[in-house]
Design a protein around this motif. Structure first.
Motif, PDB file in Angstrom:
ATOM      1  N   ARG A 132       0.760  -1.285   0.020  1.00  0.00           N
ATOM      2  CA  ARG A 132       0.063   0.030  -0.164  1.00  0.00           C
ATOM      3  C   ARG A 132       0.991   1.323  -0.054  1.00  0.00           C
ATOM      4  NH1 ARG A 132      -5.534  -0.248  -1.164  1.00  0.00           N
ATOM      5  NH2 ARG A 132      -6.561  -1.988  -0.207  1.00  0.00           N
ATOM      6  N   LEU A 133       0.645   2.224  -0.919  1.00  0.00           N
ATOM      7  CA  LEU A 133       1.541   3.458  -1.053  1.00  0.00           C
ATOM      8  C   LEU A 133       1.489   4.182   0.069  1.00  0.00           C
ATOM      9  CD1 LEU A 133       2.939   5.789  -2.753  1.00  0.00           C
ATOM     10  CD2 LEU A 133       0.560   6.841  -2.890  1.00  0.00           C
ATOM     11  N   HIS A 134       0.291   4.208   1.135  1.00  0.00           N
ATOM     12  CA  HIS A 134       0.292   5.099   2.217  1.00  0.00           C
ATOM     13  C   HIS A 134       1.289   4.496   3.513  1.00  0.00           C
ATOM     14  CE1 HIS A 134      -2.598   7.606   0.451  1.00  0.00           C
ATOM     15  NE2 HIS A 134      -1.953   8.573   0.936  1.00  0.00           N
ATOM     16  N   ALA A 135       1.392   3.127   3.422  1.00  0.00           N
ATOM     17  CA  ALA A 135       2.257   2.424   4.301  1.00  0.00           C
ATOM     18  C   ALA A 135       3.599   2.652   3.882  1.00  0.00           C
ATOM     19  CB  ALA A 135       2.300   0.972   4.102  1.00  0.00           C
ATOM     20  N   ALA A 136       3.932   2.988   2.875  1.00  0.00           N
ATOM     21  CA  ALA A 136       5.564   3.670   2.493  1.00  0.00           C
ATOM     22  C   ALA A 136       5.474   5.203   2.983  1.00  0.00           C
ATOM     23  CB  ALA A 136       5.676   3.349   0.959  1.00  0.00           C
ATOM     24  N   ILE A 137       4.260   5.779   2.584  1.00  0.00           N
ATOM     25  CA  ILE A 137       4.286   7.304   2.976  1.00  0.00           C
ATOM     26  C   ILE A 137       4.445   7.344   4.501  1.00  0.00           C
ATOM     27  CG2 ILE A 137       3.100   9.066   3.247  1.00  0.00           C
ATOM     28  CD1 ILE A 137       1.991   8.444   0.334  1.00  0.00           C
ATOM     29  N   LEU A 138       3.943   6.528   5.468  1.00  0.00           N
ATOM     30  CA  LEU A 138       3.901   6.621   6.802  1.00  0.00           C
ATOM     31  C   LEU A 138       5.233   6.325   7.477  1.00  0.00           C
ATOM     32  CD1 LEU A 138       0.350   5.512   7.724  1.00  0.00           C
ATOM     33  CD2 LEU A 138       1.224   7.580   8.136  1.00  0.00           C
ATOM     34  N   ALA A 139       6.000   5.002   6.622  1.00  0.00           N
ATOM     35  CA  ALA A 139       7.258   4.638   7.031  1.00  0.00           C
ATOM     36  C   ALA A 139       8.059   5.931   6.651  1.00  0.00           C
ATOM     37  CB  ALA A 139       7.715   3.519   6.015  1.00  0.00           C
ATOM     38  N   ALA A 140       8.066   6.487   5.782  1.00  0.00           N
ATOM     39  CA  ALA A 140       8.976   7.850   5.365  1.00  0.00           C
ATOM     40  C   ALA A 140       8.762   8.824   6.398  1.00  0.00           C
ATOM     41  CB  ALA A 140       8.590   8.192   3.935  1.00  0.00           C
ATOM     42  N   ALA A 141       7.488   9.009   6.936  1.00  0.00           N
ATOM     43  CA  ALA A 141       7.192  10.173   7.519  1.00  0.00           C
ATOM     44  C   ALA A 141       7.684  10.015   9.251  1.00  0.00           C
ATOM     45  CB  ALA A 141       5.657  10.317   7.769  1.00  0.00           C
ATOM     46  N   PHE A 142       7.780   8.711   9.460  1.00  0.00           N
ATOM     47  CA  PHE A 142       8.339   8.315  10.887  1.00  0.00           C
ATOM     48  C   PHE A 142       9.742   7.664  10.649  1.00  0.00           C
ATOM     49  CE2 PHE A 142       3.579   8.404  11.395  1.00  0.00           C
ATOM     50  CZ  PHE A 142       3.419   9.406  12.419  1.00  0.00           C
ATOM     51  N   GLU A 143      10.161   7.969   9.563  1.00  0.00           N
ATOM     52  CA  GLU A 143      11.644   7.738   9.334  1.00  0.00           C
ATOM     53  C   GLU A 143      12.028   6.266   9.666  1.00  0.00           C
ATOM     54  OE1 GLU A 143      14.183  10.457  11.391  1.00  0.00           O
ATOM     55  OE2 GLU A 143      12.805  12.181  10.751  1.00  0.00           O
ATOM     56  N   ARG A 144      11.146   5.296   9.001  1.00  0.00           N
ATOM     57  CA  ARG A 144      11.494   3.959   9.301  1.00  0.00           C
ATOM     58  C   ARG A 144      11.840   3.192   8.006  1.00  0.00           C
ATOM     59  NH1 ARG A 144      13.625   3.964  13.011  1.00  0.00           N
ATOM     60  NH2 ARG A 144      13.268   1.511  13.323  1.00  0.00           N
ATOM     61  N   PRO A 145      12.826   2.114   7.893  1.00  0.00           N
ATOM     62  CA  PRO A 145      13.332   1.409   6.939  1.00  0.00           C
ATOM     63  C   PRO A 145      12.036   0.746   6.209  1.00  0.00           C
ATOM     64  CG  PRO A 145      14.871   0.941   8.565  1.00  0.00           C
ATOM     65  CD  PRO A 145      13.429   1.753   9.066  1.00  0.00           C
ATOM     66  N   THR A 193      13.943 -11.897  -2.806  1.00  0.00           N
ATOM     67  CA  THR A 193      13.100 -11.321  -1.795  1.00  0.00           C
ATOM     68  C   THR A 193      13.760 -11.037  -0.288  1.00  0.00           C
ATOM     69  OG1 THR A 193      11.037 -12.022  -2.975  1.00  0.00           O
ATOM     70  CG2 THR A 193      10.854 -11.090  -0.898  1.00  0.00           C
ATOM     71  N   ALA A 194      14.153 -12.404   0.148  1.00  0.00           N
ATOM     72  CA  ALA A 194      14.644 -12.211   1.432  1.00  0.00           C
ATOM     73  C   ALA A 194      16.047 -11.196   1.750  1.00  0.00           C
ATOM     74  CB  ALA A 194      14.882 -13.485   2.223  1.00  0.00           C
ATOM     75  N   ALA A 195      16.718 -11.202   0.541  1.00  0.00           N
ATOM     76  CA  ALA A 195      17.993 -10.240   0.469  1.00  0.00           C
ATOM     77  C   ALA A 195      17.472  -8.847   0.599  1.00  0.00           C
ATOM     78  CB  ALA A 195      18.727 -10.827  -0.985  1.00  0.00           C
ATOM     79  N   ILE A 196      16.594  -8.535  -0.141  1.00  0.00           N
ATOM     80  CA  ILE A 196      16.038  -7.098  -0.282  1.00  0.00           C
ATOM     81  C   ILE A 196      15.698  -6.825   1.142  1.00  0.00           C
ATOM     82  CG2 ILE A 196      14.111  -5.503  -1.223  1.00  0.00           C
ATOM     83  CD1 ILE A 196      14.437  -7.168  -3.854  1.00  0.00           C
ATOM     84  N   PHE A 197      14.806  -7.492   1.973  1.00  0.00           N
ATOM     85  CA  PHE A 197      14.427  -7.288   3.150  1.00  0.00           C
ATOM     86  C   PHE A 197      15.554  -6.964   4.022  1.00  0.00           C
ATOM     87  CE2 PHE A 197      10.180  -9.677   2.512  1.00  0.00           C
ATOM     88  CZ  PHE A 197       9.834  -8.874   1.878  1.00  0.00           C
ATOM     89  N   GLU A 198      16.547  -8.003   3.991  1.00  0.00           N
ATOM     90  CA  GLU A 198      17.835  -7.741   5.026  1.00  0.00           C
ATOM     91  C   GLU A 198      18.718  -6.718   4.546  1.00  0.00           C
ATOM     92  OE1 GLU A 198      19.576 -11.581   4.365  1.00  0.00           O
ATOM     93  OE2 GLU A 198      17.967 -12.790   5.278  1.00  0.00           O
ATOM     94  N   ARG A 199      18.650  -6.085   3.382  1.00  0.00           N
ATOM     95  CA  ARG A 199      19.270  -4.903   3.166  1.00  0.00           C
ATOM     96  C   ARG A 199      18.731  -3.855   3.636  1.00  0.00           C
ATOM     97  NH1 ARG A 199      20.309  -7.530  -2.256  1.00  0.00           N
ATOM     98  NH2 ARG A 199      18.512  -6.221  -3.120  1.00  0.00           N
ATOM     99  N   ALA A 200      17.331  -3.767   3.344  1.00  0.00           N
ATOM    100  CA  ALA A 200      16.758  -2.740   4.173  1.00  0.00           C
ATOM    101  C   ALA A 200      16.922  -2.591   5.571  1.00  0.00           C
ATOM    102  CB  ALA A 200      15.127  -2.645   3.645  1.00  0.00           C
TER     103      ALA A 200
END
Length: 374
Positions: free
Chosen positions: A297-310, A344-351
């Motif tokens: 969901r786009l707003h999940a990504a927006i909220l992660a950015a707003a609260f400075e979370r990976p 997919t797991a590697a992308i999660f781990e890099r984040a």
């Protein structure tokens, strides 16, 4: 302003967290200009139950797109037109608001109130909106007229800005207003920095029930299995997987895909299914404390950015890819990546391992500088 103005605010209040946070943010922003809002909604009873602080007005299609007998022969159209005359203006937008790739009826429903509002002598505003590329002759013919009928347009992405420019319409660009949630609601967001009721660390997972709605992100059984394996690996150290639905409506409930995915996880993987909420302290709490947000969901990504979370982003639509580019977020899980659990797991781990990609300071809150055109 000499007096308080009353605007109709439309297309919100259907238990979609992104839309509902847009509603709350826009209402708070409009207060700065002496504007009080009422909600124009297709489900006034449901919306009033969620947000009893607002008046509601029933929204119906006025051009015969559907339910024409119910609309015109039972008085609903007359009531709506009377309300549009009574209020001082119309504010609408959100999502890919104007687009013609679903159906002719949906396209006409999205633009008719803009045109009618102008005909009634009331200003119309498109705020925090996204526009789709028109694919039909009808869309290409009518969209410029709808855009020109607006007194002010604020778009949330570069594609929408380009569409306005091609139509010869002036528009402002600002990041999605939900990004400004901590600035618009500082006390509620600070109050949210408490315990979330989840023991230990957790990843917050926000998928979309209809991931392939635009034909770009098919969640096949094989991809679901690969995603489950990647999430098992993410949770292997004791981290909880917290599934949070941004949409919880009868027609689309994100917990449907969450439940399917949960069934594919290992028995020892800790999970929790969180209830839908639009209470700002609870939402701020969930996102501010997450180790990682996995956002379809786009707003999940927006909220992660707003609260400075990976954040790792699953881009089912172009708007997520554009948001990732704006934020400089390289952690995109493309649909093809889901063919391989290890990728997919590697992308999660890099984040998780690269928190430096999260800006130490948020960009300027552009909505704080925007003015409402009188």
């Amino acid at each position: 302003m000499n007096r308080e103005r009353r605007f109709l605010l439309s297309f919100f209040g259907a238990k979609n967290l992104g839309d509902d946070l847009m509603l709350l943010c826009l209402e708070r922003w409009l207060k700065r200009f002496g504007v009080r809002v009422a909600l124009l909604t297709e489900e006034p009873e449901r919306t009033a139950a969620l947000y009893p602080q607002y008046e509601t007005v029933r929204n119906v299609p006025l051009l015969g797109e559907w339910a024409w007998f119910d609309t015109w022969f039972r008085g609903k159209a007359v009531k709506l037109l009377s309300a549009m005359r009574e209020y001082d203006g119309l504010v609408t937008g959100g999502g890919d608001f104007i687009r013609d790739d679903f159906s002719r009826a949906a396209f006409l429903f999205s633009i008719e109130k803009l045109l009618i509002s102008r005909a009634l002598g009331r200003p119309a505003y498109l705020m925090n909106t996204g526009l789709g590329e028109m694919r039909t002759g009808l869309g290409r013919a009518l969209t410029p007229h709808a855009l020109r009928s607006c007194r002010q347009i604020v778009v949330r992405d570069r594609r929408s800005l380009a569409i306005c420019e091609r139509a010869g319409v002036a528009a402002s660009y600002a990041p999605d207003i939900v990004y400004s949630l901590p600035q618009l609601f500082p006390e509620q967001c600070r109050a949210g920095r408490a315990e979330v009721g989840i023991e230990g660390s957790y990843a917050l997972i926000c998928l979309r029930a209809h991931a392939n709605v635009y034909g770009q992100y098919a969640m096949t059984p094989q991809r679901m299995q690969a995603l489950a394996q990647a999430l098992d690996r993410l949770a292997a150290g004791g981290r909880t997987l917290a599934f949070f639905p941004l949409q919880s409506h009868d027609a689309e409930d994100d917990h449907k895909i969450h439940a399917e995915l949960r069934q594919l996880l290992r028995p020892e993987t800790k999970t929790v299914m969180l209830g839908w909420t639009s209470r700002i302290p609870e939402v701020a709490n969930l996102f501010a404390r997450a180790d990682l947000v996995i956002a379809m969901r786009l707003h999940a990504a927006i909220l992660a950015a707003a609260f400075e979370r990976p954040c790792a982003i699953l881009p089912y639509d172009h708007k997520l890819r554009e948001f990732a580019a704006q934020r400089g977020n390289p952690y995109l899980v493309e649909a093809s990546s889901l063919d391989r659990a290890e990728e997919t797991a590697a992308i999660f781990e890099r984040a998780l391992a690269n928190p430096a990609t999260v800006p130490s300071q948020p960009p300027p809150a552009d909505w704080m500088r925007l003015e409402l055109k009188p």
